[in-house]
Write a protein that holds these residues in place. Structure first.
Motif, short mmCIF file in Angstrom:
data_model
loop_
_atom_site.label_atom_id
_atom_site.label_comp_id
_atom_site.label_asym_id
_atom_site.label_seq_id
_atom_site.Cartn_x
_atom_site.Cartn_y
_atom_site.Cartn_z
N ASP A 44 0.90 -1.16 0.00
CA ASP A 44 0.00 0.00 0.00
C ASP A 44 0.93 1.21 0.00
O ASP A 44 1.49 1.59 1.03
N CYS A 47 0.53 4.96 2.01
CA CYS A 47 -0.63 4.36 2.68
C CYS A 47 -1.38 5.33 3.59
O CYS A 47 -2.53 5.08 3.93
N GLY A 50 -3.55 4.00 6.35
CA GLY A 50 -3.88 2.63 5.95
C GLY A 50 -5.34 2.39 5.62
O GLY A 50 -5.79 1.25 5.61
N GLY A 53 -5.57 0.13 2.40
CA GLY A 53 -4.93 -1.17 2.61
C GLY A 53 -5.62 -2.04 3.64
O GLY A 53 -5.72 -3.26 3.47
N PHE A 65 2.69 -1.64 4.46
CA PHE A 65 2.18 -0.27 4.44
C PHE A 65 3.38 0.68 4.38
O PHE A 65 4.21 0.68 5.29
#
Length: 200
Positions: A44, A47, A50, A53, A65
């Motif tokens: 990702d 990211c 996140g 992801g 990440f």
């Protein structure tokens, strides 16, 4: 990567309901392009906290990440720890400054990241090096929007021009489409988002 300082400051208040909603739209779009991904590893890229992801964690064998902002990485580390996630790792790294020769992935996806990158071609070519042969780079970003004038970000991308840049680097089987339009989603303006899938 551009705007790291800004992201360092907003990391702990980043997860607004609007961002969570857009991340869900982006991750659903990415999922449509995944093929036999549950034994593949993913990155990702850019990211943030996140949001994209985390929605796709169960679709892959493992996920890294990666972001230039340590505070963003700290946020995702906390989520991984809180949820006791076993198949995720984090890395704070800037591909605009360096390349990583020992990093490899089957899938790399980047959602609303390219618009923050100054040297698009450089970063896309470094990501090409990270991809395993047959691996996919998936980009979700805004279509070019002339109403947006900013010295912080690109004002979106022309899908044809982006495809040309990527073809020059060596990406193949590139396909893209506009999949979402929303009100005030790009710096206070109505905008549409595209997804682009490419292979090494």
């Amino acid at each position: 990567m551009g705007n790291t300082d800004k992201f360092e400051m907003i990391a702990n208040i980043y997860d607004t309901s609007e961002r969570i909603q857009i991340a869900k739209v982006a991750s659903d779009a990415i999922r449509e392009y995944l093929v036999d991904a549950n034994n593949k590893n993913a990155i990702d890229f850019g990211c943030g906290t996140g949001l994209v992801g985390m929605n796709l964690l169960n679709d892959f064998n493992s996920m890294l990440f990666l972001d230039t902002s340590q505070n963003m990485i700290n946020q995702i580390k906390q989520k991984i720890s809180n949820s006791n996630i076993q198949n995720a790792a984090t890395l704070c790294f800037d591909f605009e400054k360096d390349s990583l020769s020992d990093l490899h992935a089957d899938y790399i996806f980047m959602a609303q990241v390219l618009l923050h990158i100054n040297d698009v071609e450089l970063v896309l070519s470094r990501l090409y090096d990270v991809l395993n042969v047959g691996g996919h780079l998936l980009i979700v970003d805004f279509n070019k929007n002339e109403e947006i004038v900013s010295d912080m970000v690109h004002n979106g991308f022309d899908q044809v021009k982006l495809t040309d840049i990527m073809t020059k680097i060596g990406y193949r089987d590139i396909q893209s489409k506009t999949f979402y339009t929303g009100s005030k989603i790009f710096m206070g303006h109505d905008a549409s988002m595209f997804i682009l899938d490419s292979q090494k």
